[in-house]
Design a protein around this motif. Structure first.
Motif, PDB file in Angstrom:
ATOM      1  N   VAL A  58       1.274  -1.037  -0.001  1.00  9.80           N
ATOM      2  CA  VAL A  58      -0.111   0.142  -0.477  1.00  9.80           C
ATOM      3  C   VAL A  58       0.882   1.338   0.112  1.00  9.80           C
ATOM      4  CG1 VAL A  58      -1.690  -1.150   1.583  1.00  9.80           C
ATOM      5  CG2 VAL A  58      -0.164  -0.102   2.667  1.00  9.80           C
ATOM      6  N   ARG A  59       2.127   1.224  -0.094  1.00 16.06           N
ATOM      7  CA  ARG A  59       2.890   2.092   0.471  1.00 16.06           C
ATOM      8  C   ARG A  59       2.267   3.306  -0.809  1.00 16.06           C
ATOM      9  NH1 ARG A  59       7.318   4.673   2.794  1.00 16.06           N
ATOM     10  NH2 ARG A  59       7.975   2.692   3.786  1.00 16.06           N
ATOM     11  N   GLU A  60       2.858   2.945  -2.157  1.00 16.47           N
ATOM     12  CA  GLU A  60       2.614   3.467  -3.498  1.00 16.47           C
ATOM     13  C   GLU A  60       1.473   4.196  -3.520  1.00 16.47           C
ATOM     14  OE1 GLU A  60       2.795   2.910  -8.302  1.00 16.47           O
ATOM     15  OE2 GLU A  60       3.775   1.499  -6.802  1.00 16.47           O
ATOM     16  N   SER A  61       0.348   3.755  -2.849  1.00 17.07           N
ATOM     17  CA  SER A  61      -0.668   3.808  -3.673  1.00 17.07           C
ATOM     18  C   SER A  61      -1.104   5.123  -2.328  1.00 17.07           C
ATOM     19  CB  SER A  61      -2.498   3.043  -3.413  1.00 17.07           C
ATOM     20  OG  SER A  61      -2.052   2.831  -2.064  1.00 17.07           O
ATOM     21  N   LEU A  62      -0.948   5.300  -1.289  1.00 18.73           N
ATOM     22  CA  LEU A  62      -0.681   6.122   0.113  1.00 18.73           C
ATOM     23  C   LEU A  62       0.360   7.135  -0.288  1.00 18.73           C
ATOM     24  CD1 LEU A  62      -1.477   3.422   2.738  1.00 18.73           C
ATOM     25  CD2 LEU A  62      -3.017   5.724   1.903  1.00 18.73           C
ATOM     26  N   THR A  63       0.916   6.535  -0.547  1.00 15.91           N
ATOM     27  CA  THR A  63       1.951   8.427  -0.619  1.00 15.91           C
ATOM     28  C   THR A  63       1.400   8.792  -2.101  1.00 15.91           C
ATOM     29  OG1 THR A  63       4.116   6.509  -0.485  1.00 15.91           O
ATOM     30  CG2 THR A  63       4.339   8.480  -1.928  1.00 15.91           C
ATOM     31  N   ARG A  64       0.602   8.134  -3.491  1.00 16.58           N
ATOM     32  CA  ARG A  64       0.529   9.274  -4.452  1.00 16.58           C
ATOM     33  C   ARG A  64      -0.715  10.152  -3.911  1.00 16.58           C
ATOM     34  NH1 ARG A  64       0.339   9.642  -9.638  1.00 16.58           N
ATOM     35  NH2 ARG A  64      -0.966   9.551 -10.680  1.00 16.58           N
ATOM     36  N   HIS A  65      -1.249   9.856  -2.836  1.00 14.50           N
ATOM     37  CA  HIS A  65      -2.501   9.938  -2.676  1.00 14.50           C
ATOM     38  C   HIS A  65      -2.258  10.520  -1.565  1.00 14.50           C
ATOM     39  CE1 HIS A  65      -6.815  11.545  -0.798  1.00 14.50           C
ATOM     40  NE2 HIS A  65      -5.806  10.817   0.632  1.00 14.50           N
ATOM     41  N   HIS A  66      -0.800  11.447  -0.932  1.00  9.24           N
ATOM     42  CA  HIS A  66      -0.669  12.433  -0.099  1.00  9.24           C
ATOM     43  C   HIS A  66       0.336  13.287  -1.072  1.00  9.24           C
ATOM     44  CE1 HIS A  66       1.606  14.166   2.811  1.00  9.24           C
ATOM     45  NE2 HIS A  66       2.788  14.307   2.351  1.00  9.24           N
ATOM     46  N   ASP A  67       0.971  12.929  -1.923  1.00  7.55           N
ATOM     47  CA  ASP A  67       1.546  13.836  -3.537  1.00  7.55           C
ATOM     48  C   ASP A  67       0.057  14.467  -3.538  1.00  7.55           C
ATOM     49  OD1 ASP A  67       3.268  13.264  -2.051  1.00  7.55           O
ATOM     50  OD2 ASP A  67       4.578  11.899  -4.105  1.00  7.55           O
ATOM     51  N   LEU A  68      -1.217  13.714  -4.494  1.00  5.68           N
ATOM     52  CA  LEU A  68      -2.256  15.006  -5.528  1.00  5.68           C
ATOM     53  C   LEU A  68      -2.736  15.536  -4.356  1.00  5.68           C
ATOM     54  CD1 LEU A  68      -3.000  11.509  -7.475  1.00  5.68           C
ATOM     55  CD2 LEU A  68      -1.693  13.669  -7.935  1.00  5.68           C
ATOM     56  N   CYS A  69      -3.145  15.427  -3.094  1.00  5.14           N
ATOM     57  CA  CYS A  69      -3.459  16.443  -1.864  1.00  5.14           C
ATOM     58  C   CYS A  69      -3.142  17.312  -2.448  1.00  5.14           C
ATOM     59  CB  CYS A  69      -3.818  15.449  -0.266  1.00  5.14           C
ATOM     60  SG  CYS A  69      -4.270  14.829  -0.187  1.00  5.14           S
ATOM     61  N   ALA A  70      -1.534  17.753  -2.135  1.00  4.99           N
ATOM     62  CA  ALA A  70      -1.022  18.977  -2.331  1.00  4.99           C
ATOM     63  C   ALA A  70      -1.372  19.503  -3.573  1.00  4.99           C
ATOM     64  CB  ALA A  70       0.360  18.635  -1.545  1.00  4.99           C
ATOM     65  N   LEU A  71      -1.191  18.593  -4.394  1.00  3.12           N
ATOM     66  CA  LEU A  71      -1.043  19.612  -5.841  1.00  3.12           C
ATOM     67  C   LEU A  71      -2.698  19.857  -6.130  1.00  3.12           C
ATOM     68  CD1 LEU A  71      -0.093  19.755  -8.512  1.00  3.12           C
ATOM     69  CD2 LEU A  71      -0.713  17.083  -9.236  1.00  3.12           C
ATOM     70  N   GLN A  72      -3.602  19.253  -5.542  1.00  2.00           N
ATOM     71  CA  GLN A  72      -4.699  19.491  -5.625  1.00  2.00           C
ATOM     72  C   GLN A  72      -5.529  20.793  -4.884  1.00  2.00           C
ATOM     73  OE1 GLN A  72      -8.253  17.094  -3.635  1.00  2.00           O
ATOM     74  NE2 GLN A  72      -9.605  18.366  -3.418  1.00  2.00           N
ATOM     75  N   PHE A  73      -4.449  21.685  -3.536  1.00  2.00           N
ATOM     76  CA  PHE A  73      -5.468  22.227  -3.404  1.00  2.00           C
ATOM     77  C   PHE A  73      -4.186  23.557  -3.804  1.00  2.00           C
ATOM     78  CE2 PHE A  73      -5.391  19.557   0.580  1.00  2.00           C
ATOM     79  CZ  PHE A  73      -7.480  19.127   0.616  1.00  2.00           C
ATOM     80  N   ALA A  74      -3.446  22.970  -4.497  1.00  2.00           N
ATOM     81  CA  ALA A  74      -2.762  23.960  -4.587  1.00  2.00           C
ATOM     82  C   ALA A  74      -2.399  24.738  -6.293  1.00  2.00           C
ATOM     83  CB  ALA A  74      -0.823  23.673  -5.089  1.00  2.00           C
ATOM     84  N   ILE A  75      -3.517  23.796  -6.688  1.00  2.00           N
ATOM     85  CA  ILE A  75      -4.202  24.145  -8.061  1.00  2.00           C
ATOM     86  C   ILE A  75      -5.301  24.402  -8.152  1.00  2.00           C
ATOM     87  CG2 ILE A  75      -5.602  23.103 -10.368  1.00  2.00           C
ATOM     88  CD1 ILE A  75      -3.768  20.504 -10.524  1.00  2.00           C
ATOM     89  N   GLN A  76      -6.183  24.157  -6.462  1.00  2.00           N
ATOM     90  CA  GLN A  76      -7.165  25.800  -6.214  1.00  2.00           C
ATOM     91  C   GLN A  76      -7.114  26.137  -6.147  1.00  2.00           C
ATOM     92  OE1 GLN A  76      -9.071  22.683  -3.583  1.00  2.00           O
ATOM     93  NE2 GLN A  76     -10.276  21.472  -4.868  1.00  2.00           N
ATOM     94  N   ARG A  77      -6.544  26.770  -5.035  1.00  2.00           N
ATOM     95  CA  ARG A  77      -5.988  28.342  -4.570  1.00  2.00           C
ATOM     96  C   ARG A  77      -5.175  28.837  -6.513  1.00  2.00           C
ATOM     97  NH1 ARG A  77      -3.540  30.485  -0.052  1.00  2.00           N
ATOM     98  NH2 ARG A  77      -3.357  33.405  -0.879  1.00  2.00           N
ATOM     99  N   ARG A  78      -4.079  28.383  -6.768  1.00  2.00           N
ATOM    100  CA  ARG A  78      -3.618  28.730  -8.239  1.00  2.00           C
ATOM    101  C   ARG A  78      -4.628  29.371  -8.749  1.00  2.00           C
ATOM    102  NH1 ARG A  78      -0.796  32.526  -9.783  1.00  2.00           N
ATOM    103  NH2 ARG A  78       1.573  32.266 -11.704  1.00  2.00           N
ATOM    104  N   LEU A  79      -5.990  28.614  -9.428  1.00  2.00           N
ATOM    105  CA  LEU A  79      -7.014  29.105 -10.701  1.00  2.00           C
ATOM    106  C   LEU A  79      -8.009  29.740 -10.046  1.00  2.00           C
ATOM    107  CD1 LEU A  79      -7.397  25.426 -12.406  1.00  2.00           C
ATOM    108  CD2 LEU A  79      -5.543  27.858 -12.767  1.00  2.00           C
ATOM    109  N   ASN A  80      -7.783  29.583  -9.031  1.00  2.00           N
ATOM    110  CA  ASN A  80      -8.903  30.813  -7.765  1.00  2.00           C
ATOM    111  C   ASN A  80      -7.992  32.178  -7.593  1.00  2.00           C
ATOM    112  OD1 ASN A  80     -11.032  28.810  -7.289  1.00  2.00           O
ATOM    113  ND2 ASN A  80     -10.344  28.443  -5.014  1.00  2.00           N
TER     114      ASN A  80
END
Length: 129
Positions: A58-80
């Motif tokens: 499960v390391r890969e999937s949980l690490t990917r989720h972790h990385d994507l969380c920050a990316l998602q918030f950054a995209i939302q903030r930047r585009l707003n």
């Protein structure tokens, strides 16, 4: 409580606090956001290690989720916060960064992501690589 949910919650918190910190002015960084991010990252890391100790796959999937969380918030903030030309730049730069990372140029891709998502004068601008 399910450890998987704890790790995912900590990832979400890390993403939110990291984006607050990275969008703060480089001249006056949000130290509270940095401290919150570091605290949540410790929780994330420790719980991830416990889970991976029991289920290494499960390391890969949980690490990917972790990385994507920050990316998602950054995209939302930047585009707003961005105007039309800035949105175009963010889209172009992020697609290019993704392609560079797929080609094995991870450092260059990470740096391009950070310059695309975080405006000049912020903590996050140019981080990576």
């Amino acid at each position: 409580m399910d450890l998987n949910r704890v790790v995912q919650f900590a990832s979400d918190q890390c993403g939110q606090w990291l984006v607050l910190w990275y969008f703060s002015a480089a001249a006056a960084p949000d130290l509270a956001a940095e401290a919150e991010y570091n605290g949540w990252f410790q929780i994330y890391s420790r719980q991830l290690d416990v889970i991976v100790g029991h289920v290494p796959a499960v390391r890969e999937s949980l690490t990917r989720h972790h990385d994507l969380c920050a990316l998602q918030f950054a995209i939302q903030r930047r585009l707003n916060d961005a105007g039309t030309l800035e949105r175009l730049w963010v889209a172009l730069a992020s697609h290019t960064a993704f392609a560079l990372q797929k080609l094995g140029l991870k450092g260059i891709g990470a740096r391009l992501y950070s310059t695309a998502f975080y405006p000049r004068g912020t903590v996050g601008h140019g981080v990576g690589g």
